[in-house]
Design an enzyme around this catalytic site. Structure first.
Site, PDB file in Angstrom:
ATOM      1  N   HIS A 185     -53.094 -21.146  15.187  1.00  0.00           N
ATOM      2  CA  HIS A 185     -52.655 -22.620  15.435  1.00  0.00           C
ATOM      3  C   HIS A 185     -53.354 -23.135  16.636  1.00  0.00           C
ATOM      4  CE1 HIS A 185     -50.559 -19.230  17.223  1.00  0.00           C
ATOM      5  NE2 HIS A 185     -50.424 -20.063  18.563  1.00  0.00           N
ATOM      6  N   HIS A 224     -53.019 -25.827  19.590  1.00  0.00           N
ATOM      7  CA  HIS A 224     -52.149 -26.559  20.531  1.00  0.00           C
ATOM      8  C   HIS A 224     -52.686 -27.711  21.152  1.00  0.00           C
ATOM      9  CE1 HIS A 224     -49.419 -23.019  21.845  1.00  0.00           C
ATOM     10  NE2 HIS A 224     -50.569 -22.200  21.482  1.00  0.00           N
TER      11      HIS A 224
HETATM   12  P1  5GP Z   1     -49.682 -18.700  21.272  1.00  0.00           P
HETATM   13  O1  5GP Z   1     -48.962 -18.119  22.467  1.00  0.00           O
HETATM   14  O2  5GP Z   1     -49.719 -17.803  20.166  1.00  0.00           O
HETATM   15  O3  5GP Z   1     -50.964 -19.445  21.456  1.00  0.00           O
HETATM   16  O4  5GP Z   1     -48.632 -20.052  20.975  1.00  0.00           O
HETATM   17  C1  5GP Z   1     -47.385 -19.839  20.078  1.00  0.00           C
HETATM   18  C2  5GP Z   1     -46.588 -20.794  20.190  1.00  0.00           C
HETATM   19  O5  5GP Z   1     -45.476 -20.915  19.135  1.00  0.00           O
HETATM   20  C3  5GP Z   1     -45.918 -20.686  21.558  1.00  0.00           C
HETATM   21  O6  5GP Z   1     -46.168 -21.842  22.239  1.00  0.00           O
HETATM   22  C4  5GP Z   1     -44.240 -20.820  21.293  1.00  0.00           C
HETATM   23  O7  5GP Z   1     -43.572 -21.710  22.085  1.00  0.00           O
HETATM   24  C5  5GP Z   1     -44.212 -21.337  19.687  1.00  0.00           C
HETATM   25  N1  5GP Z   1     -43.269 -21.013  18.811  1.00  0.00           N
HETATM   26  C6  5GP Z   1     -42.853 -19.579  18.817  1.00  0.00           C
HETATM   27  N2  5GP Z   1     -41.836 -19.454  17.889  1.00  0.00           N
HETATM   28  C7  5GP Z   1     -41.610 -20.953  17.347  1.00  0.00           C
HETATM   29  C8  5GP Z   1     -40.726 -21.557  16.535  1.00  0.00           C
HETATM   30  O8  5GP Z   1     -39.885 -20.687  15.900  1.00  0.00           O
HETATM   31  N3  5GP Z   1     -40.722 -22.811  16.311  1.00  0.00           N
HETATM   32  C9  5GP Z   1     -41.633 -23.641  16.989  1.00  0.00           C
HETATM   33  N4  5GP Z   1     -41.784 -24.810  16.974  1.00  0.00           N
HETATM   34  N5  5GP Z   1     -42.637 -22.977  17.833  1.00  0.00           N
HETATM   35  C10 5GP Z   1     -42.467 -21.766  18.297  1.00  0.00           C
END
Ligand code: 5GP
Ligand code: ZN
Length: 142
Positions: A100, A102
């Site tokens: 994903h 950001h």
């Molecule tokens: P990472 O840390 O893997 O780069 O980002 C994962 C992101 O997914 C985090 O910023 C977290 O807030 C988001 N996230 C986790 N679970 C959910 C969810 O159930 N719904 C949404 N909309 N975002 C989520």
């Protein structure tokens, strides 16, 4: 991917605040809203991280980033910049193992987002820099 939270969001098994969707991607608000409008662009194909994209998927996903970034920026005159982050691997702060991107709109230097960059200018010799570059170059694919 049965246990993947983002696959479930893509399949509407878990609700999300979605701002854009097509055959290839879904863009929805990150639940944490690091800053207002913080959005995730997620490929509908379950790939774990950047190392699993082929060129075709990369084109279909990354070509949409500027359009969505512009729409977020235009939505609020207080947005004066944007950080775009793609975390790959736990060490790089990836917590959801479905790739994903950001998009974090920026409002001020005190808006809740920060990054710390070391400055190692001049630490490696020219030879070491060339060795590093050569090690990478021999792995580039056509
Ligand atoms: P990472 O840390 O893997 O780069 O980002 C994962 C992101 O997914 C985090 O910023 C977290 O807030 C988001 N996230 C986790 N679970 C959910 C969810 O159930 N719904 C949404 N909309 N975002 C989520
Ligand atoms: Zn998934």
């Amino acid at each position: 991917m049965d246990d993947c939270i983002f696959c479930k969001i893509i399949n509407n098994e878990i609700p999300s605040t979605t701002i854009y969707e097509d055959d290839d991607i879904k863009a929805f608000f990150d639940i944490s809203q690091v800053t207002p409008g913080h959005t995730l662009i997620v490929p509908k194909k379950h790939v774990k991280n950047i190392f699993e994209y082929d060129e075709d998927l990369a084109q279909r996903v990354f070509k949409k980033v500027p359009m969505i970034a512009r729409a977020i920026k235009e939505s609020n005159p207080d947005i004066i910049g944007m950080n775009i982050c793609l975390n790959n691997g736990e060490i790089a702060y990836q917590s959801v193992m479905h790739s994903h991107i950001h998009l974090v709109p920026r409002y001020s230097d005190k808006d809740g987002f920060s990054m710390k960059w070391a400055d190692n200018t001049g630490v490696a010799s020219d030879e070491q820099m060339q060795e590093r570059a050569d090690a990478i170059k021999k792995n580039l694919e056509d």
